[in-house]
Design a protein around this motif. Structure first.
Motif, PDB file in Angstrom:
ATOM      1  N   UNK A   4      30.028 -15.699 -57.033  1.00  0.00           N
ATOM      2  CA  UNK A   4      28.839 -15.834 -56.190  1.00  0.00           C
ATOM      3  C   UNK A   4      29.256 -15.966 -54.738  1.00  0.00           C
ATOM      4  N   UNK A   5      28.402 -15.477 -53.850  1.00  0.00           N
ATOM      5  CA  UNK A   5      28.524 -15.744 -52.423  1.00  0.00           C
ATOM      6  C   UNK A   5      27.406 -16.720 -52.081  1.00  0.00           C
ATOM      7  N   UNK A   6      27.778 -17.878 -51.579  1.00  0.00           N
ATOM      8  CA  UNK A   6      26.827 -18.954 -51.337  1.00  0.00           C
ATOM      9  C   UNK A   6      26.636 -19.201 -49.849  1.00  0.00           C
ATOM     10  N   UNK A   7      25.394 -19.491 -49.456  1.00  0.00           N
ATOM     11  CA  UNK A   7      25.058 -19.918 -48.101  1.00  0.00           C
ATOM     12  C   UNK A   7      24.584 -21.363 -48.183  1.00  0.00           C
ATOM     13  N   UNK A   8      25.159 -22.235 -47.362  1.00  0.00           N
ATOM     14  CA  UNK A   8      24.809 -23.653 -47.348  1.00  0.00           C
ATOM     15  C   UNK A   8      24.087 -24.007 -46.058  1.00  0.00           C
ATOM     16  N   UNK A   9      23.149 -24.948 -46.166  1.00  0.00           N
ATOM     17  CA  UNK A   9      22.413 -25.473 -45.017  1.00  0.00           C
ATOM     18  C   UNK A   9      22.173 -26.950 -45.301  1.00  0.00           C
ATOM     19  N   UNK A  10      22.887 -27.827 -44.595  1.00  0.00           N
ATOM     20  CA  UNK A  10      22.794 -29.262 -44.848  1.00  0.00           C
ATOM     21  C   UNK A  10      22.569 -30.016 -43.540  1.00  0.00           C
ATOM     22  N   UNK A  11      22.092 -31.242 -43.687  1.00  0.00           N
ATOM     23  CA  UNK A  11      21.924 -32.146 -42.556  1.00  0.00           C
ATOM     24  C   UNK A  11      22.751 -33.398 -42.837  1.00  0.00           C
ATOM     25  N   UNK A  12      23.550 -33.788 -41.866  1.00  0.00           N
ATOM     26  CA  UNK A  12      24.409 -34.968 -41.984  1.00  0.00           C
ATOM     27  C   UNK A  12      23.698 -36.158 -41.352  1.00  0.00           C
ATOM     28  N   UNK A  13      23.656 -37.263 -42.091  1.00  0.00           N
ATOM     29  CA  UNK A  13      23.084 -38.510 -41.588  1.00  0.00           C
ATOM     30  C   UNK A  13      24.080 -39.615 -41.901  1.00  0.00           C
ATOM     31  N   UNK A  14      24.989 -39.884 -40.963  1.00  0.00           N
ATOM     32  CA  UNK A  14      26.028 -40.889 -41.181  1.00  0.00           C
ATOM     33  C   UNK A  14      26.988 -40.462 -42.261  1.00  0.00           C
ATOM     34  N   UNK A  15      27.000 -41.212 -43.367  1.00  0.00           N
ATOM     35  CA  UNK A  15      27.933 -40.936 -44.462  1.00  0.00           C
ATOM     36  C   UNK A  15      27.281 -40.174 -45.605  1.00  0.00           C
ATOM     37  N   UNK A  16      26.102 -39.572 -45.365  1.00  0.00           N
ATOM     38  CA  UNK A  16      25.455 -38.776 -46.409  1.00  0.00           C
ATOM     39  C   UNK A  16      25.082 -37.403 -45.854  1.00  0.00           C
ATOM     40  N   UNK A  17      25.011 -36.451 -46.754  1.00  0.00           N
ATOM     41  CA  UNK A  17      24.493 -35.140 -46.381  1.00  0.00           C
ATOM     42  C   UNK A  17      23.522 -34.696 -47.455  1.00  0.00           C
ATOM     43  N   UNK A  18      22.506 -33.960 -47.039  1.00  0.00           N
ATOM     44  CA  UNK A  18      21.514 -33.407 -47.960  1.00  0.00           C
ATOM     45  C   UNK A  18      21.148 -32.020 -47.476  1.00  0.00           C
ATOM     46  N   UNK A  19      20.781 -31.175 -48.407  1.00  0.00           N
ATOM     47  CA  UNK A  19      20.367 -29.831 -48.047  1.00  0.00           C
ATOM     48  C   UNK A  19      20.316 -28.950 -49.266  1.00  0.00           C
ATOM     49  N   UNK A  20      20.681 -27.681 -49.056  1.00  0.00           N
ATOM     50  CA  UNK A  20      20.625 -26.740 -50.166  1.00  0.00           C
ATOM     51  C   UNK A  20      21.655 -25.632 -49.978  1.00  0.00           C
ATOM     52  N   UNK A  21      21.898 -24.943 -51.085  1.00  0.00           N
ATOM     53  CA  UNK A  21      22.698 -23.721 -51.043  1.00  0.00           C
ATOM     54  C   UNK A  21      21.870 -22.640 -51.721  1.00  0.00           C
ATOM     55  N   UNK A  22      22.230 -21.408 -51.434  1.00  0.00           N
ATOM     56  CA  UNK A  22      21.514 -20.294 -52.039  1.00  0.00           C
ATOM     57  C   UNK A  22      22.503 -19.161 -52.277  1.00  0.00           C
ATOM     58  N   UNK A  23      22.346 -18.512 -53.418  1.00  0.00           N
ATOM     59  CA  UNK A  23      23.158 -17.342 -53.759  1.00  0.00           C
ATOM     60  C   UNK A  23      22.226 -16.155 -53.878  1.00  0.00           C
ATOM     61  N   UNK A  24      22.168 -15.349 -52.830  1.00  0.00           N
ATOM     62  CA  UNK A  24      21.313 -14.165 -52.855  1.00  0.00           C
ATOM     63  C   UNK A  24      19.871 -14.510 -53.136  1.00  0.00           C
ATOM     64  N   UNK A  25      19.303 -13.855 -54.147  1.00  0.00           N
ATOM     65  CA  UNK A  25      17.892 -14.061 -54.498  1.00  0.00           C
ATOM     66  C   UNK A  25      17.667 -15.218 -55.468  1.00  0.00           C
ATOM     67  N   UNK A  26      18.739 -15.833 -55.914  1.00  0.00           N
ATOM     68  CA  UNK A  26      18.593 -16.953 -56.840  1.00  0.00           C
ATOM     69  C   UNK A  26      17.884 -18.111 -56.148  1.00  0.00           C
ATOM     70  N   UNK A  27      17.237 -18.991 -56.927  1.00  0.00           N
ATOM     71  CA  UNK A  27      16.560 -20.143 -56.309  1.00  0.00           C
ATOM     72  C   UNK A  27      17.547 -21.057 -55.581  1.00  0.00           C
ATOM     73  N   UNK A  28      17.017 -21.819 -54.652  1.00  0.00           N
ATOM     74  CA  UNK A  28      17.841 -22.800 -53.940  1.00  0.00           C
ATOM     75  C   UNK A  28      18.418 -23.822 -54.894  1.00  0.00           C
TER      76      UNK A  28
END
Length: 108
Positions: free
Chosen positions: A67-91
């Motif tokens: 898979x080729x994955x694209x990540x988009x996260x937000x860092x808040x101190x010592x935690x990160x949250x967000x999502x990744x996506x592989x093409x048309x697959x769901x987040x």
């Protein structure tokens, strides 16, 4: 300084179950670099962009499937949250916790 620098324990909640990986982000001569490691492989991260607390990158994996994955996260101190996506697959939901300095020193 980039807010994502350091070692992170990351979980990805996918349709086939939760995958865990260790991410390491460094600043090398002013450029943000990184790797992602699982028990089966270590891959380099590409197209790393840090815009304040938001960080995006791309990576390719071969396990559990190619898979080729694209990540988009937000860092808040010592935690990160967000999502990744592989093409048309769901987040895929992504969460992570930064390892503290004491943990890094013990593993060195």
């Amino acid at each position: 300084m980039h807010p994502i620098l350091g070692t992170w324990d990351v979980s990805l909640k996918t349709p086939i179950g939760t995958l865990r990986a260790t991410y390491v982000f460094d600043d090398v001569s002013g450029a943000l670099t990184g790797t992602a490691s699982t028990a089966s492989e270590t891959v380099a991260l590409a197209a790393l962009v840090c815009d304040g607390p938001r960080v995006t990158w791309r990576q390719s994996v071969t396990r559990p499937m190619r898979l080729n994955l694209d990540f988009d996260v937000v860092v808040d101190g010592a935690t990160l949250t967000g999502h990744s996506r592989a093409g048309r697959l769901p987040r895929t939901a992504v969460t992570g916790t930064r390892r503290d300095q004491a943990s890094r020193d013990i593993r060195s």
